[in-house]
Design a protein around this motif. Structure first.
Motif, PDB file in Angstrom:
ATOM      1  N   ILE A 187       0.841  -1.198   0.000  1.00  0.00           N
ATOM      2  CA  ILE A 187       0.000   0.000   0.000  1.00  0.00           C
ATOM      3  C   ILE A 187       0.886   1.263   0.000  1.00  0.00           C
ATOM      4  CG2 ILE A 187      -1.697   1.284   1.415  1.00  0.00           C
ATOM      5  CD1 ILE A 187      -2.962  -1.495   2.023  1.00  0.00           C
ATOM      6  N   ALA A 191      -1.699   3.376  -4.700  1.00  0.00           N
ATOM      7  CA  ALA A 191      -2.879   3.953  -4.033  1.00  0.00           C
ATOM      8  C   ALA A 191      -4.176   3.594  -4.753  1.00  0.00           C
ATOM      9  CB  ALA A 191      -2.739   5.464  -3.928  1.00  0.00           C
ATOM     10  N   TRP A 192      -4.068   2.950  -5.911  1.00  0.00           N
ATOM     11  CA  TRP A 192      -5.231   2.617  -6.744  1.00  0.00           C
ATOM     12  C   TRP A 192      -5.103   1.155  -7.146  1.00  0.00           C
ATOM     13  CZ3 TRP A 192      -8.194   7.117  -7.595  1.00  0.00           C
ATOM     14  CH2 TRP A 192      -7.544   8.315  -7.287  1.00  0.00           C
ATOM     15  N   VAL A 193      -6.075   0.335  -6.779  1.00  0.00           N
ATOM     16  CA  VAL A 193      -5.961  -1.112  -6.947  1.00  0.00           C
ATOM     17  C   VAL A 193      -7.271  -1.643  -7.562  1.00  0.00           C
ATOM     18  CG1 VAL A 193      -5.781  -3.289  -5.655  1.00  0.00           C
ATOM     19  CG2 VAL A 193      -4.354  -1.338  -4.992  1.00  0.00           C
ATOM     20  N   ALA A 215      -5.832  -0.488   4.598  1.00  0.00           N
ATOM     21  CA  ALA A 215      -6.436  -0.269   3.280  1.00  0.00           C
ATOM     22  C   ALA A 215      -7.222   1.043   3.217  1.00  0.00           C
ATOM     23  CB  ALA A 215      -7.329  -1.440   2.899  1.00  0.00           C
ATOM     24  N   LEU A 218      -5.930   3.595   0.736  1.00  0.00           N
ATOM     25  CA  LEU A 218      -6.109   3.490  -0.720  1.00  0.00           C
ATOM     26  C   LEU A 218      -7.102   4.537  -1.198  1.00  0.00           C
ATOM     27  CD1 LEU A 218      -6.291  -0.388  -1.036  1.00  0.00           C
ATOM     28  CD2 LEU A 218      -4.393   1.084  -1.742  1.00  0.00           C
ATOM     29  N   LEU A 221     -10.146   1.004  -4.148  1.00  0.00           N
ATOM     30  CA  LEU A 221      -9.994  -0.444  -4.088  1.00  0.00           C
ATOM     31  C   LEU A 221     -11.203  -1.025  -4.819  1.00  0.00           C
ATOM     32  CD1 LEU A 221      -8.792  -3.086  -3.253  1.00  0.00           C
ATOM     33  CD2 LEU A 221      -9.534  -2.688  -0.904  1.00  0.00           C
ATOM     34  N   HIS A 249     -14.572   0.253  -0.381  1.00  0.00           N
ATOM     35  CA  HIS A 249     -14.133  -0.359  -1.628  1.00  0.00           C
ATOM     36  C   HIS A 249     -15.337  -0.435  -2.553  1.00  0.00           C
ATOM     37  CE1 HIS A 249     -15.996  -3.785   0.399  1.00  0.00           C
ATOM     38  NE2 HIS A 249     -16.014  -4.438  -0.747  1.00  0.00           N
TER      39      HIS A 249
END
Ligand code: FER
Length: 290
Positions: A187, A191-193, A215, A218, A221, A249
């Motif tokens: 992480i 920062a973008w998943v 998380a 982020l 997510l 998320h």
């Protein structure tokens, strides 16, 4: 009520009720059809030295229309599936067309997209038994190759922003599992998943994210999967774990199976969120609504 009052009232109501961020749920028809008149980005093939594997490895790099060396860009690393290589997205997902069209509509933050080969082993071609133990393990080895070899190469060779806020990772199936595994383990780097139809290589939730509150750092997510995809349990269990731990998320269930129709739609939607000020909760609510 006279016509002009009705019109004024309609105008006021529409302004009040348009959500802050309106967001398509599905890509519109023609989103993946090349428009000759639109400016095009450029695809390069690059070769980098991998200390992890001990070979020269290939990746494709898409630079956006109007790319200038003097500007610094954020980067999306976009990963392929078990039967693919660095060309899989390019051949079957035409990200360069989808993104060119989004740029033409002013819908994207300019970014560089890197399409690596996620099978980090000496012979990294998708041939023979693609499910063999050594080939599947090579998808895990790619974490080191990505972090220690490919990212430093890209950051030397291209004008890119190097902070975590300017680095995104996404992928389909095996690449979705890699994305969740590598993204949530690092992480401090991403920062973008975005995991699209993530495969059984996705770690069990406790191992994937032992300290769930991390998380919260982020910006995005994203977990998505087609409603007909038999790999749904891997996305669902990850989203359930995040929900149980109150981690913001997006869990997007869309019509479809385990194929590029779904992944192209994912890229269309996900790419528009990147490197912007977004409200995950609001977008999540829009994606869920009828
Ligand atoms: C499996 C089923 C599917 C598996 C991997 C996949 C490693 C990956 C599919 C894809 O990338 O499309 O059991 O095990």
């Amino acid at each position: 009520m006279n016509k002009s009052i009705a019109l004024a009232l309609g105008l006021i109501l529409s302004v009040v009720f348009i959500p802050a961020q309106t967001f398509d749920k599905m890509a519109p028809q023609g989103f993946d059809v090349e428009r000759k008149e639109s400016p095009h980005g450029k695809i390069d093939t690059i070769t980098y030295e991998s200390k992890t594997v001990g070979t020269q490895r290939r990746a494709l790099v898409y630079t956006p229309p109007g790319f200038k060396k003097k500007i610094q860009y954020p980067v999306l690393y976009l990963l392929h599936g078990i039967g693919g290589d660095e060309k899989e997205w390019f051949r079957n997902g035409t990200p360069q067309i989808i993104l060119d069209n989004l740029y033409a509509q002013g819908k994207l933050t300019p970014m560089i997209v890197v399409l690596p080969n996620g099978r980090a082993m000496k012979d990294d071609r998708a041939i023979g038994d693609i499910m063999s133990k050594d080939k599947v393990e090579a998808f895990a080895t790619f974490e080191k190759d990505l972090l220690n070899d490919l990212i430093p190469f890209i950051e030397k060779k291209y004008p890119v922003k190097k902070e975590r806020e300017n680095r995104a990772i996404a992928g389909l199936s095996m690449g979705g599992g890699q994305t969740l595994n590598f993204g949530l383990e690092n992480i401090d780097k991403f920062a973008w998943v975005g995991g699209f139809s993530s495969a059984p290589n996705t770690k069990e939730s406790q191992e994937l994210l032992p300290e769930p509150t991390k998380a919260n750092e982020l910006k995005l997510l994203w977990i998505s999967c087609g409603d007909q995809d038999r790999l749904m349990p891997f996305s669902r269990r990850t989203s359930d774990y995040l929900a149980q731990n109150n981690i913001p998320h997006i869990f997007y269930v869309e019509p479809g199976g385990h194929d590029f129709k779904v992944w192209k739609n994912d890229l269309y939607l996900f790419s528009q969120l990147l490197f912007k000020n977004i409200d995950q909760q609001a977008i999540s609510a829009q994606l869920r609504s009828e």
